[in-house]
Design a protein around this motif. Structure first.
Motif, short mmCIF file in Angstrom:
data_model
loop_
_atom_site.label_atom_id
_atom_site.label_comp_id
_atom_site.label_asym_id
_atom_site.label_seq_id
_atom_site.Cartn_x
_atom_site.Cartn_y
_atom_site.Cartn_z
N ARG A 75 -45.34 120.48 40.83
CA ARG A 75 -44.92 118.65 40.76
C ARG A 75 -43.54 118.57 41.87
N ASN A 76 -43.41 117.57 41.68
CA ASN A 76 -42.53 116.79 43.10
C ASN A 76 -41.18 117.58 43.13
N ASP A 77 -40.56 117.68 44.56
CA ASP A 77 -39.34 118.20 44.26
C ASP A 77 -38.72 117.36 44.16
N VAL A 78 -37.43 117.25 43.39
CA VAL A 78 -36.32 116.66 43.42
C VAL A 78 -34.88 116.87 43.94
N ARG A 79 -34.25 115.67 43.82
CA ARG A 79 -33.18 115.44 45.04
C ARG A 79 -31.77 114.80 43.97
N LYS A 80 -30.92 115.54 43.83
CA LYS A 80 -29.94 114.97 43.15
C LYS A 80 -28.40 115.24 43.37
N ALA A 81 -27.69 114.08 42.81
CA ALA A 81 -26.67 114.12 44.27
C ALA A 81 -25.11 113.75 42.37
N TYR A 82 -24.51 114.99 42.52
CA TYR A 82 -22.67 114.53 41.04
C TYR A 82 -22.12 114.45 41.91
N VAL A 83 -22.08 113.05 41.64
CA VAL A 83 -21.12 112.08 42.16
C VAL A 83 -20.23 112.34 41.36
N THR A 84 -18.57 112.75 42.01
CA THR A 84 -16.94 113.21 41.54
C THR A 84 -16.60 111.42 41.52
N LEU A 85 -15.95 111.06 40.76
CA LEU A 85 -15.26 109.53 40.66
C LEU A 85 -13.73 109.70 40.94
N ALA A 86 -13.42 108.71 40.75
CA ALA A 86 -11.79 108.77 41.09
C ALA A 86 -11.52 108.55 39.24
N GLU A 87 -9.89 109.20 39.95
CA GLU A 87 -8.98 109.20 38.26
C GLU A 87 -8.68 107.77 37.56
N GLY A 88 -9.63 107.69 36.78
CA GLY A 88 -9.63 106.50 35.93
C GLY A 88 -10.60 106.03 35.95
N GLN A 89 -11.75 105.96 37.16
CA GLN A 89 -13.32 105.03 36.83
C GLN A 89 -14.23 105.78 35.78
N ASP A 90 -14.40 104.85 36.38
CA ASP A 90 -15.84 105.59 34.97
C ASP A 90 -17.13 104.24 34.97
N ILE A 91 -18.88 105.41 34.94
CA ILE A 91 -19.40 104.22 34.84
C ILE A 91 -20.33 104.39 33.22
N ASP A 92 -20.58 102.53 33.17
CA ASP A 92 -21.28 103.14 31.85
C ASP A 92 -22.93 102.45 31.77
#
Length: 97
Positions: A75-92
């Motif tokens: 299977r293909n290799d996967v690269r992931k990024a865990y992005v920590t957002l600043a307090e009060g920020q959100d991505i929906d």
């Protein structure tokens, strides 16, 4: 960073059970390009989603070797990024217009 590079750095959100547990801590998980660096991921997320990024952690996951009828496959290799957002920020991701 130019607009073309932004869209090549972040390939899309990674949806899994572990990613939903990380979302409770204020982190968002993205699949990223193999040649993307942490500063590039940070700039791309900040420009695309208009949020403030606090930290970026990158994980390289090697693809599994699977047995098939014709021998061994990989299977293909996967690269992931865990992005920590600043307090009060959100991505929906569900609020698509």
């Amino acid at each position: 960073m130019n607009q073309e590079r932004i869209y090549k750095v972040i390939l899309g959100p990674h949806v899994s059970e572990k990613a939903s547990l990380a979302a409770e801590k204020g982190q968002v998980v993205f699949r990223i390009a193999n040649d993307a660096s942490k500063p590039e991921v940070k700039k791309a997320v900040e420009q695309l989603f208009n949020v403030k990024v606090q930290a970026v952690q990158v994980v390289n996951i090697k693809g599994k070797t699977k047995r098939t009828m014709r021998g061994l496959g990989k299977r293909n290799d996967v690269r992931k990024a865990y992005v920590t957002l600043a307090e009060g920020q959100d991505i929906d991701f569900l609020a698509v217009e």
